[in-house]
Design a protein around this motif. Structure first.
Motif, PDB file in Angstrom:
ATOM      1  N   GLU A  13      -5.201  -9.682  10.534  1.00  0.00           N
ATOM      2  CA  GLU A  13      -5.909 -11.074   9.906  1.00  0.00           C
ATOM      3  C   GLU A  13      -4.634 -11.763   9.570  1.00  0.00           C
ATOM      4  OE1 GLU A  13      -7.544 -10.735   6.455  1.00  0.00           O
ATOM      5  OE2 GLU A  13      -6.224  -8.695   6.050  1.00  0.00           O
ATOM      6  N   PRO A  50      -1.319  -6.369  10.051  1.00  0.00           N
ATOM      7  CA  PRO A  50      -2.402  -6.343   9.887  1.00  0.00           C
ATOM      8  C   PRO A  50      -3.120  -7.971  10.789  1.00  0.00           C
ATOM      9  CG  PRO A  50      -1.632  -6.885   7.730  1.00  0.00           C
ATOM     10  CD  PRO A  50      -0.544  -7.080   8.756  1.00  0.00           C
ATOM     11  N   LYS A  56       0.967  -1.424  -0.119  1.00  0.00           N
ATOM     12  CA  LYS A  56       0.180  -0.148   0.120  1.00  0.00           C
ATOM     13  C   LYS A  56       0.983   0.893  -0.188  1.00  0.00           C
ATOM     14  CE  LYS A  56      -4.118  -2.200   2.131  1.00  0.00           C
ATOM     15  NZ  LYS A  56      -4.005  -1.871   3.178  1.00  0.00           N
ATOM     16  N   GLN A  98     -11.766  -6.541  -4.672  1.00  0.00           N
ATOM     17  CA  GLN A  98     -11.860  -5.592  -4.168  1.00  0.00           C
ATOM     18  C   GLN A  98     -11.199  -5.253  -2.607  1.00  0.00           C
ATOM     19  OE1 GLN A  98     -15.783  -6.204  -3.761  1.00  0.00           O
ATOM     20  NE2 GLN A  98     -16.054  -4.497  -5.459  1.00  0.00           N
ATOM     21  N   LYS A  99     -11.051  -3.559  -2.541  1.00  0.00           N
ATOM     22  CA  LYS A  99      -9.504  -3.863  -1.393  1.00  0.00           C
ATOM     23  C   LYS A  99     -10.721  -3.919  -0.108  1.00  0.00           C
ATOM     24  CE  LYS A  99      -7.167   0.228  -3.083  1.00  0.00           C
ATOM     25  NZ  LYS A  99      -6.806   1.292  -2.974  1.00  0.00           N
ATOM     26  N   LYS A 100      -9.926  -4.567   0.672  1.00  0.00           N
ATOM     27  CA  LYS A 100     -10.659  -5.282   1.493  1.00  0.00           C
ATOM     28  C   LYS A 100     -10.260  -3.964   3.232  1.00  0.00           C
ATOM     29  CE  LYS A 100      -9.694 -10.054   1.270  1.00  0.00           C
ATOM     30  NZ  LYS A 100      -8.816  -9.431   0.234  1.00  0.00           N
ATOM     31  N   LYS A 101     -11.400  -2.976   3.177  1.00  0.00           N
ATOM     32  CA  LYS A 101     -11.140  -1.693   4.062  1.00  0.00           C
ATOM     33  C   LYS A 101     -11.467  -2.088   5.101  1.00  0.00           C
ATOM     34  CE  LYS A 101     -11.910   1.127   0.162  1.00  0.00           C
ATOM     35  NZ  LYS A 101     -12.429   2.648  -1.011  1.00  0.00           N
ATOM     36  N   LYS A 148     -10.284  -3.516   7.924  1.00  0.00           N
ATOM     37  CA  LYS A 148      -9.959  -4.206   8.801  1.00  0.00           C
ATOM     38  C   LYS A 148      -8.801  -3.938   9.945  1.00  0.00           C
ATOM     39  CE  LYS A 148     -10.633  -8.609   6.201  1.00  0.00           C
ATOM     40  NZ  LYS A 148     -10.877  -9.750   6.129  1.00  0.00           N
ATOM     41  N   ALA A 157     -15.162  -8.929  -6.799  1.00  0.00           N
ATOM     42  CA  ALA A 157     -14.977  -9.516  -5.164  1.00  0.00           C
ATOM     43  C   ALA A 157     -13.551  -9.900  -4.369  1.00  0.00           C
ATOM     44  CB  ALA A 157     -16.150 -10.074  -5.291  1.00  0.00           C
ATOM     45  N   ARG A 158     -13.355 -10.700  -5.415  1.00  0.00           N
ATOM     46  CA  ARG A 158     -12.186 -10.686  -5.367  1.00  0.00           C
ATOM     47  C   ARG A 158     -10.631 -10.091  -5.286  1.00  0.00           C
ATOM     48  NH1 ARG A 158      -9.168 -15.943  -8.880  1.00  0.00           N
ATOM     49  NH2 ARG A 158      -7.000 -15.682  -8.033  1.00  0.00           N
TER      50      ARG A 158
END
Lengths: 204, 204
Positions: B175, B173, A57, B155-158, B160, B152-153
């Protein structure tokens, strides 16, 4: 008049080039600019440096804007670690410096800390104050550490044979196996469509 | 006078910007330029496009030079497939076009074919003839295919959550788990050094 420099660029030049290349002047790109600047000032001149970004990023674009290293020429690589850190290292000896955003130094800069640790939703963020704090903080929120890199691990593998995939008939690196990674179902990412875009309108 | 255009740039502007950004004007960047140009001309205007590169070599820099998509803003992604192909797709609908170097069309262009399939060692390559053939061939060595992407695969995961790693004290992150990927031994790439570069000289 603003005499602040980022790499070989003035602050304003860096901002303008960032907008042209990245689409906007983001907090991550401003901090990234200071990180690259600090790395360049910390390293002895005269050597060839490669770069590893620990985040995909923003940071990679600061490197690409301020150095000859790009993702396409291979002098910059990205590892999906997700830490806001960048390492510059001598591509022959592996000696280098890692620059990172130091969470312990963020106490003095509440707006930066809130943004970086995602403590407030984006719509509640005071972007003007955030950018002002980042500009004022400069390198004060960064730390550096000398590191040693195993250069062999990141060297380009030259001369590896090319194969033609018997299924799709396209060229791919032979070392991937007897068929390419898409036909093997490992990295497929699309389905074939009969016609371009208007199809949806025709179906609807 | 040369009236050939690559994207919104003249051939000469593209060559100059390539040298400034990538370090040299390579065969891959010239073909990549034609690929991006063909994709842009094939797509309806007015939509927002994201890009997927199937190779990390050269091609991503052609995309970054000719479009607003960069690796740092996330509008361009790289999948390590190793095929010389690029896909532009509508980031909302997933409709897109895949442009690829078509091995079946290379018979007419022996120098391009030898380079692309690595049939001759680099020092035996006639680079002037190679670049001339690429320039003359233009889009003749390319093919396109309409594709559909699962948006969808990519797209940015916002939003998190961010964690502080209890071992290195850096942000990462959440996760990824209870510690960051470097401290977990998954993506470590450096050892810490006591001092920067001069150490080797002191030891010697």
């Amino acid at each position: 008049m603003n005499l602040m420099n980022i790499g070989s660029l003035s602050y304003e030049e860096y901002e303008n080039r960032t907008v042209a290349f990245h689409g906007c002047f983001s907090p991550g790109l401003l901090i990234g600019g200071f990180m690259v600047d600090l790395a360049l000032r910390s390293l002895p001149g005269g050597a060839l440096y490669d770069v590893i970004c620990e985040s995909a990023k923003c940071l990679p674009d600061a490197v690409q804007l301020l150095t000859p290293c790009s993702i396409g020429n291979g002098w910059m690589k990205i590892l999906k670690i997700g830490r806001f850190a960048v390492t510059f290292y001598d591509k022959h000896t592996g000696d280098g410096i890692r620059v990172y955003l130091d969470t312990e130094k963020l106490q003095r800069w509440p707006e930066i800390r809130s943004w970086f640790l995602k403590l407030v939703p984006k719509h509640e963020q005071d972007t003007r104050l955030l950018m002002a704090q980042i500009k004022e903080a400069g390198c004060d929120i960064l730390s550096t550490k000398p590191v040693l890199i195993d250069v062999a691990r990141f060297q380009k593998k030259k001369g590896k044979p090319i194969s033609i995939c018997p299924q799709c008939n396209e060229a791919y690196p032979g070392e991937h196996g007897s068929i390419c990674r898409v036909c093997a179902g490992i990295l497929g990412y699309f389905s074939e469509a009969d016609v371009l875009l208007p199809q949806k309108m025709l179906v609807a």
